[in-house]
Design an enzyme around this catalytic site. Structure first.
Site, PDB file in Angstrom:
ATOM      1  N   ASP A 145      -4.299  -0.109   5.189  1.00 55.09           N
ATOM      2  CA  ASP A 145      -4.934  -0.067   4.242  1.00 55.09           C
ATOM      3  C   ASP A 145      -6.263  -0.919   4.805  1.00 55.09           C
ATOM      4  O   ASP A 145      -6.177  -1.891   5.456  1.00 55.09           O
ATOM      5  CB  ASP A 145      -4.489  -0.475   2.716  1.00 55.09           C
ATOM      6  N   ASN A 157      -0.364   4.621  -7.483  1.00 56.74           N
ATOM      7  CA  ASN A 157      -1.034   4.403  -8.749  1.00 56.74           C
ATOM      8  C   ASN A 157      -1.707   5.985  -9.113  1.00 56.74           C
ATOM      9  O   ASN A 157      -2.177   6.761  -8.401  1.00 56.74           O
ATOM     10  CB  ASN A 157      -2.426   3.406  -8.408  1.00 56.74           C
ATOM     11  N   GLY A 163      -5.488   2.002 -11.537  1.00 57.31           N
ATOM     12  CA  GLY A 163      -6.544   1.909 -10.699  1.00 57.31           C
ATOM     13  C   GLY A 163      -6.554   2.823  -9.663  1.00 57.31           C
ATOM     14  O   GLY A 163      -7.193   2.488  -8.380  1.00 57.31           O
ATOM     15  N   SER A 166      -8.105   5.191  -6.939  1.00 54.83           N
ATOM     16  CA  SER A 166      -9.370   5.455  -6.586  1.00 54.83           C
ATOM     17  C   SER A 166      -9.640   6.555  -5.786  1.00 54.83           C
ATOM     18  O   SER A 166     -10.769   7.008  -5.213  1.00 54.83           O
ATOM     19  CB  SER A 166     -10.021   4.045  -6.007  1.00 54.83           C
ATOM     20  N   HIS A 187      -1.160   8.965  -2.505  1.00 61.55           N
ATOM     21  CA  HIS A 187      -0.859   8.060  -1.364  1.00 61.55           C
ATOM     22  C   HIS A 187       0.377   7.058  -2.095  1.00 61.55           C
ATOM     23  O   HIS A 187       0.154   6.483  -3.193  1.00 61.55           O
ATOM     24  CB  HIS A 187      -1.785   7.519  -0.862  1.00 61.55           C
ATOM     25  N   HIS A 240       1.456   3.181  -1.675  1.00 61.86           N
ATOM     26  CA  HIS A 240       1.153   1.824  -0.752  1.00 61.86           C
ATOM     27  C   HIS A 240       2.598   1.252  -0.606  1.00 61.86           C
ATOM     28  O   HIS A 240       3.665   1.247  -1.378  1.00 61.86           O
ATOM     29  CB  HIS A 240       0.646   0.869  -2.036  1.00 61.86           C
TER      30      HIS A 240
END
Ligand code: 5GP
Length: 112
Positions: free
Chosen positions: A28, A85, A91, A93, A98, A100
């Site tokens: 990231d 998310n 959150g 964006s 994806h 994390h």
């Protein structure tokens, strides 16, 4: 194209740590932990709430691959967290699904 499609196409640079014909993983750009990579399908699914039964095997392979990625990054033993998310309150964006993978420090629970 989404940002992550451009990374997959090598139009935007990223530190890629794992890649198959279906998905890839890269660090990231704004890490929230010492280890923070994103595991991303090459086929665009906007978010997990829009995944269909046809995506089940791909998503399963991404989950299983997270173990190998965690091992490669040295957090398999110390522990790590997988996060997806979905939507504004979470959150999200980037509208390209994806996962994390976060580790390398103690992660508080519940998340903020
Ligand atoms: P979300 O908030 O949608 O769950 O996560 C999107 C993530 O993508 C964020 O952690 C953000 O830092 C990361 N990100 C956004 N643009 C880029 C980029 O161009 N390169 C990399 N490596 N990560 C990005």
């Amino acid at each position: 194209m989404t940002i992550f499609e451009k990374i997959a196409a090598r139009e935007i640079p990223a530190k890629i740590v794992h890649e198959t014909d279906e998905f890839f993983a890269f660090h990231d750009v704004n890490p929230q932990a010492p280890t923070h990579v994103l595991i991303v399908p090459k086929r665009v699914i906007p978010r997990i709430a829009e995944a269909s039964a046809a995506d089940s095997e791909l998503l399963g392979r991404m989950l299983v691959a997270s173990r190998e990625i965690a091992q490669k990054l040295g957090v398999a033993e110390s522990g790590y967290r997988l996060v997806i998310n979905n939507g504004p309150d979470a959150g999200e964006s980037v509208p390209h699904l994806h996962m994390h993978l976060l580790g390398g420090r103690h992660l508080a629970w519940p998340p903020g």
